[in-house]
Each structure stands twice: as C-alpha cells, then as structure tokens.
Design a protein around this motif. Structure first.
Motif, PDB file in Angstrom:
ATOM      1  N   LEU A 130     -14.696  31.265  -6.719  1.00  0.00           N
ATOM      2  CA  LEU A 130     -13.738  31.619  -7.757  1.00  0.00           C
ATOM      3  C   LEU A 130     -12.543  30.664  -7.742  1.00  0.00           C
ATOM      4  N   ALA A 131     -12.002  30.425  -6.566  1.00  0.00           N
ATOM      5  CA  ALA A 131     -10.851  29.514  -6.454  1.00  0.00           C
ATOM      6  C   ALA A 131     -11.226  28.107  -6.917  1.00  0.00           C
ATOM      7  N   ALA A 132     -12.410  27.637  -6.529  1.00  0.00           N
ATOM      8  CA  ALA A 132     -12.853  26.298  -6.940  1.00  0.00           C
ATOM      9  C   ALA A 132     -13.097  26.245  -8.442  1.00  0.00           C
ATOM     10  N   THR A 133     -13.641  27.307  -9.017  1.00  0.00           N
ATOM     11  CA  THR A 133     -13.874  27.356 -10.463  1.00  0.00           C
ATOM     12  C   THR A 133     -12.557  27.234 -11.212  1.00  0.00           C
ATOM     13  N   ARG A 134     -11.548  27.933 -10.732  1.00  0.00           N
ATOM     14  CA  ARG A 134     -10.236  27.832 -11.369  1.00  0.00           C
ATOM     15  C   ARG A 134      -9.629  26.436 -11.162  1.00  0.00           C
ATOM     16  N   LYS A 135      -9.656  25.963  -9.926  1.00  0.00           N
ATOM     17  CA  LYS A 135      -9.016  24.692  -9.571  1.00  0.00           C
ATOM     18  C   LYS A 135      -9.650  23.501 -10.296  1.00  0.00           C
ATOM     19  N   TYR A 136     -10.963  23.436 -10.302  1.00  0.00           N
ATOM     20  CA  TYR A 136     -11.643  22.254 -10.836  1.00  0.00           C
ATOM     21  C   TYR A 136     -12.032  22.372 -12.312  1.00  0.00           C
ATOM     22  N   PHE A 137     -11.928  23.579 -12.887  1.00  0.00           N
ATOM     23  CA  PHE A 137     -12.372  23.733 -14.269  1.00  0.00           C
ATOM     24  C   PHE A 137     -11.377  24.510 -15.124  1.00  0.00           C
ATOM     25  N   LEU A 138     -11.239  25.791 -14.882  1.00  0.00           N
ATOM     26  CA  LEU A 138     -10.470  26.635 -15.791  1.00  0.00           C
ATOM     27  C   LEU A 138      -8.999  26.263 -15.896  1.00  0.00           C
ATOM     28  N   ASP A 139      -8.392  25.856 -14.811  1.00  0.00           N
ATOM     29  CA  ASP A 139      -6.972  25.470 -14.869  1.00  0.00           C
ATOM     30  C   ASP A 139      -6.731  24.296 -15.817  1.00  0.00           C
ATOM     31  N   HIS A 140      -7.761  23.499 -16.057  1.00  0.00           N
ATOM     32  CA  HIS A 140      -7.629  22.338 -16.940  1.00  0.00           C
ATOM     33  C   HIS A 140      -7.812  22.700 -18.415  1.00  0.00           C
ATOM     34  N   LEU A 141      -8.149  23.954 -18.672  1.00  0.00           N
ATOM     35  CA  LEU A 141      -8.397  24.392 -20.047  1.00  0.00           C
ATOM     36  C   LEU A 141      -7.272  25.261 -20.595  1.00  0.00           C
ATOM     37  N   ALA A 142      -6.158  25.313 -19.895  1.00  0.00           N
ATOM     38  CA  ALA A 142      -5.027  26.143 -20.316  1.00  0.00           C
ATOM     39  C   ALA A 142      -4.627  25.775 -21.747  1.00  0.00           C
ATOM     40  N   GLY A 143      -4.435  26.790 -22.556  1.00  0.00           N
ATOM     41  CA  GLY A 143      -3.994  26.589 -23.927  1.00  0.00           C
ATOM     42  C   GLY A 143      -5.125  26.431 -24.931  1.00  0.00           C
ATOM     43  N   LEU A 144      -6.352  26.282 -24.456  1.00  0.00           N
ATOM     44  CA  LEU A 144      -7.492  26.163 -25.368  1.00  0.00           C
ATOM     45  C   LEU A 144      -8.026  27.545 -25.714  1.00  0.00           C
ATOM     46  N   ASP A 145      -8.668  27.660 -26.838  1.00  0.00           N
ATOM     47  CA  ASP A 145      -9.315  28.911 -27.234  1.00  0.00           C
ATOM     48  C   ASP A 145     -10.641  28.986 -26.473  1.00  0.00           C
ATOM     49  N   LEU A 146     -10.642  29.741 -25.377  1.00  0.00           N
ATOM     50  CA  LEU A 146     -11.808  29.771 -24.501  1.00  0.00           C
ATOM     51  C   LEU A 146     -13.007  30.457 -25.144  1.00  0.00           C
ATOM     52  N   GLU A 147     -12.767  31.425 -26.034  1.00  0.00           N
ATOM     53  CA  GLU A 147     -13.885  32.072 -26.714  1.00  0.00           C
ATOM     54  C   GLU A 147     -14.606  31.082 -27.622  1.00  0.00           C
ATOM     55  N   LYS A 148     -13.853  30.268 -28.347  1.00  0.00           N
ATOM     56  CA  LYS A 148     -14.473  29.256 -29.210  1.00  0.00           C
ATOM     57  C   LYS A 148     -15.166  28.186 -28.369  1.00  0.00           C
ATOM     58  N   LEU A 149     -14.539  27.795 -27.286  1.00  0.00           N
ATOM     59  CA  LEU A 149     -15.140  26.801 -26.407  1.00  0.00           C
ATOM     60  C   LEU A 149     -16.453  27.332 -25.833  1.00  0.00           C
ATOM     61  N   ALA A 150     -16.451  28.575 -25.376  1.00  0.00           N
ATOM     62  CA  ALA A 150     -17.669  29.184 -24.825  1.00  0.00           C
ATOM     63  C   ALA A 150     -18.758  29.260 -25.890  1.00  0.00           C
ATOM     64  N   ALA A 151     -18.396  29.633 -27.111  1.00  0.00           N
ATOM     65  CA  ALA A 151     -19.388  29.711 -28.191  1.00  0.00           C
ATOM     66  C   ALA A 151     -19.969  28.333 -28.488  1.00  0.00           C
ATOM     67  N   ALA A 152     -19.125  27.315 -28.511  1.00  0.00           N
ATOM     68  CA  ALA A 152     -19.613  25.954 -28.751  1.00  0.00           C
ATOM     69  C   ALA A 152     -20.533  25.493 -27.630  1.00  0.00           C
ATOM     70  N   MET A 153     -20.193  25.810 -26.394  1.00  0.00           N
ATOM     71  CA  MET A 153     -21.010  25.409 -25.251  1.00  0.00           C
ATOM     72  C   MET A 153     -22.365  26.125 -25.292  1.00  0.00           C
ATOM     73  N   ARG A 154     -22.368  27.396 -25.682  1.00  0.00           N
ATOM     74  CA  ARG A 154     -23.635  28.119 -25.806  1.00  0.00           C
ATOM     75  C   ARG A 154     -24.521  27.482 -26.877  1.00  0.00           C
ATOM     76  N   LYS A 155     -23.917  27.081 -27.996  1.00  0.00           N
ATOM     77  CA  LYS A 155     -24.692  26.431 -29.060  1.00  0.00           C
ATOM     78  C   LYS A 155     -25.281  25.117 -28.561  1.00  0.00           C
ATOM     79  N   ILE A 156     -24.506  24.353 -27.837  1.00  0.00           N
ATOM     80  CA  ILE A 156     -24.990  23.087 -27.296  1.00  0.00           C
ATOM     81  C   ILE A 156     -26.152  23.339 -26.337  1.00  0.00           C
ATOM     82  N   ALA A 157     -26.006  24.345 -25.507  1.00  0.00           N
ATOM     83  CA  ALA A 157     -27.035  24.640 -24.488  1.00  0.00           C
ATOM     84  C   ALA A 157     -28.343  25.109 -25.091  1.00  0.00           C
ATOM     85  N   THR A 158     -28.278  25.694 -26.273  1.00  0.00           N
ATOM     86  CA  THR A 158     -29.522  26.178 -26.890  1.00  0.00           C
ATOM     87  C   THR A 158     -29.996  25.186 -27.911  1.00  0.00           C
TER      88      THR A 158
END
Length: 158
Positions: A130-158
């Motif tokens: 959890l700490a590594a996920t925040r440190k290396y990933f989520l902390d760098h996404l502050a201010g972004l719309d995470l729901e839209k980002l997650a939806a876009a990533m799901r579309k890319i993955a499928t």
C-alpha cells in the motif's frame, strides 16, 4: 514512436501524427510500464523479502471464492505464462503459502489454493504494498480525475 513518415502502404493511410502532448504521454507510459513494477518489486523485496509476482499471486488468490484458482486462470490474471506461474506457485507451495490440488471438475488440471499462512503472509506484506503504491504511483496523480483515468485505463486494457 516519433512522427516519421514512411513509404509503406499502411503509412499512406491518413493517420494523424501525434502532437507534442500525445507523444509525451505515450513515451511516459512506456517508461511507467517498466519502472513502476521494478520500483514496487524492490520495495516489497527490501521490506518484506517478497517479490511483487509472489505478492500478486497471493493477492489474486485471496480475492477468489474459496481462495482458489485454476493454474491457467491464475497465470492469466497475473499476466504470466503457465510455466512461469507454475514456478512461482511451486516456490510459494514450498513456503506453505499455497497448495496445489487437482481440479474436481475434470481431474486433469490443477488449482492453486491460498493457505491460511499464505493469507497471513499477504496481510503482513499489504502495508508495504500500500505504501509503495501510494509513493510510486498514486501520489503522482494528485489533482487528476481518478475515476476518468481508471475508466480510460480499463478501455485500453480491453
């Protein structure tokens, strides 16, 4: 991935070149695809002595009914080959974290089953992940719309 022209037939189709922002995102994504798993793996190894692939195996098993998955399904879920997953499961089995049992449905395949000690090991490693996920990933996404980002990533993955 630069905007190089070519004389090939596919290049003659009117494909819009990448603009500067698109190019930056695509190049950054390539770096993230390689750097993020390495950073997460290093953190889990340093803090827990547990490689990321083993953590992901335990995690995926913990989220399934009966804490079990057929080996080929587990391999697909973890993005690995069946032979690679077999090696990971054998190592986890030797530590008592996973048990392999024959599939009841056909008797030919094998299921990987998360043991109670495997679940305890996952719970022990979870705070580090959890700490590594925040440190290396989520902390760098502050201010972004995470729901839209997650939806876009799901579309890319499928």
């Amino acid at each position: 991935m630069s905007n190089v022209t070519s004389n090939s037939p596919s290049a003659s189709n009117a494909v819009k070149p990448l603009d500067q922002g698109e190019e930056a995102v695509v190049r950054a994504l390539h770096r993230v695809i390689h750097a993020l798993p390495r950073a997460m793996d290093a953190e889990l190894l340093r803090e827990q002595g547990l490689p990321l692939v083993e953590y992901l195996t335990l995690m995926n098993l913990s989220e399934t009914p009966g804490r079990r998955l057929r080996m080929n399904e587990l391999a697909a879920t973890c993005g690995m080959s069946l032979s690679g997953m077999t090696r990971v499961v054998q190592k986890l089995e030797a530590q008592g974290f996973v048990q392999r049992i024959r599939c009841e449905q056909d008797g030919r395949g094998w299921n990987a089953v998360l043991t109670d000690s495997g679940l305890a090991r996952l719970e022990q490693a979870w705070p580090t992940n959890l700490a590594a996920t925040r440190k290396y990933f989520l902390d760098h996404l502050a201010g972004l719309d995470l729901e839209k980002l997650a939806a876009a990533m799901r579309k890319i993955a499928t």
